[in-house]
Enzyme design. Structure first.
Site, PDB file in Angstrom:
ATOM      1  N   HIS A  97       0.844  -1.196   0.000  1.00 17.08           N
ATOM      2  CA  HIS A  97       0.000   0.000   0.000  1.00 17.08           C
ATOM      3  C   HIS A  97       0.882   1.249   0.000  1.00 17.08           C
ATOM      4  CE1 HIS A  97      -2.556   3.161   1.689  1.00 17.08           C
ATOM      5  NE2 HIS A  97      -3.574   2.482   1.204  1.00 17.08           N
TER       6      HIS A  97
ATOM      7  N   ASP B 205     -11.296   1.596  -0.839  1.00 14.37           N
ATOM      8  CA  ASP B 205     -10.390   2.562  -0.199  1.00 14.37           C
ATOM      9  C   ASP B 205     -11.105   3.345   0.909  1.00 14.37           C
ATOM     10  OD1 ASP B 205      -7.907   3.571   0.281  1.00 14.37           O
ATOM     11  OD2 ASP B 205      -7.724   4.672  -1.598  1.00 14.37           O
TER      12      ASP B 205
HETATM   13 CA    CA Z   1      -5.804   3.081   0.752  1.00 18.27          CA
END
Ligand code: CA
Length: 348
Positions: A184, A310
């Site tokens: 990430h 997200d």
């Molecule tokens: Ca993210």
């Protein structure tokens, strides 16, 4: 509730969903206010999200810390059946070694309790401290036994990259235990960030993708997948632009290796694009954009491209509607929302 009715032709699995213990966010705020950490990216990101009283950071902080009613309500309202939870960026990687080890272990215990409370709604990724690779390998083993479905690493650790072989005990454990690594974004390290920071482009708008794409590419060109051929990575944001670069990456990697221009750039067993197609999964986190999704499905693989929301940074119900309406067959939408995630994270 929003009153929107979502198609039930597939189970929607969101695969890059952030959370954070309140204690860790308090530590971020203290670290930022102490001025002791020489990391302009961290100061930019958590100076804002950790301290600002603007509506967006206040909401993000509250939603990051919630693993029960508010999150489940938000998932229901967006048609999300299941979420794969990951410790938000920069995770523990901004701390010193011993603090990072402790917070990784504590946060893993905490998210495990949330998975146990809501086993039909959540799975979790295991946070590790790359500052201590051997300890991280042990934590991966502990978490795998507890039912974690992968590993979250928030890109660089104090400016260091996993292409350095000192970190490879983490990869050895991940490959041996069949635990995929979600790479990430983090804000770019000090050596990279200044031209972005001065114009406000260091964060998720651009800097995140550039830095994480570079990190993934460093892992590939360092030969990590020649050493660990079964190791699987996941990268978000439609592959941090790497799928779009594949042609040039292959041509120039071959040209530079053949001409021996760089000592660091060594021959690989396969083309750069082969590793992207065989060792990397792509999610659409933050990029709910049909042309990009379909490009990745075509070029990386329909069996390697999956959905992510997200949350809570990009909680936009219209995005789910838009992706539901992509002009692809239902069977391919099911691959995107459900089948690939079930396979990668062993959820079915
Ligand atoms: Ca993210």
């Amino acid at each position: 509730m929003t009153g929107i009715t979502f198609s039930d032709k597939y189970r929607r699995i969101a695969t890059e969903e952030a959370w954070a213990p309140q204690e860790m966010m308090d530590m971020y705020r203290d670290l930022y206010e102490s001025g002791k950490l020489d990391d302009p990216g961290f100061s930019s990101l958590w100076g804002f999200y950790g301290s600002s009283n603007e509506p967006r950071p206040v909401t993000v902080r509250r939603k990051l810390a919630d693993l029960d009613d508010e999150r489940l309500h938000d998932m229901d309202a967006a048609g999300i059946d299941f979420a794969v939870l990951a410790l938000t960026s920069p995770g523990v990687q901004v701390f010193d070694r011993d603090t990072a080890i402790r917070v990784a272990s504590d946060s893993n215990d905490m998210v495990k309790e949330a998975v146990d409370r809501h086993p039909d709604r959540y799975a979790a990724l295991c946070a590790v401290a790359p500052q201590a690779p051997e300890v991280a390998a042990q934590e991966i083993q502990r978490c795998q036994a507890l039912g974690f479905r992968g590993i979250i690493i928030n890109s660089h650790t104090h400016g260091e990259y996993l292409s350095d072989s000192k970190f490879w005990p983490i990869f050895e454990a991940a490959e041996a235990l069949d635990m995929p690594v979600y790479l990430h974004p983090n804000t770019p390290p000090k050596a990279m960030i200044e031209p972005m920071l001065e114009v406000g482009l260091d964060g998720a708008i651009f800097g995140f993708g550039v830095e994480t794409g570079l990190h993934m590419l460093r892992i590939i060109t360092a030969g990590v997948f020649d050493h660990f051929p079964k190791l699987q990575f996941i990268i978000g944001h439609m592959g941090e632009a790497l799928p779009y670069w594949m042609y040039r990456l292959d041509f120039m990697h071959n040209a530079q290796v053949t001409s021996k221009r760089y000592e660091a750039l060594k021959p690989l067993k396969k083309k750069v694009s082969d590793y992207l197609k065989e060792n990397v999964y792509i999610t659409c986190s933050g990029m709910a954009w049909e042309p990009a999704v379909r490009f990745c499905q075509q070029q990386i693989g329909i069996d390697r491209t999956m959905y992510a929301m997200d949350y809570p940074y990009q909680y936009v119900l219209q995005e789910v509607i838009d992706l539901d309406n992509m002009a692809i067959p239902d069977a391919e939408k099911k691959m995107f929302y459900q089948d690939v995630a079930e396979k990668v994270f062993k959820l079915s």
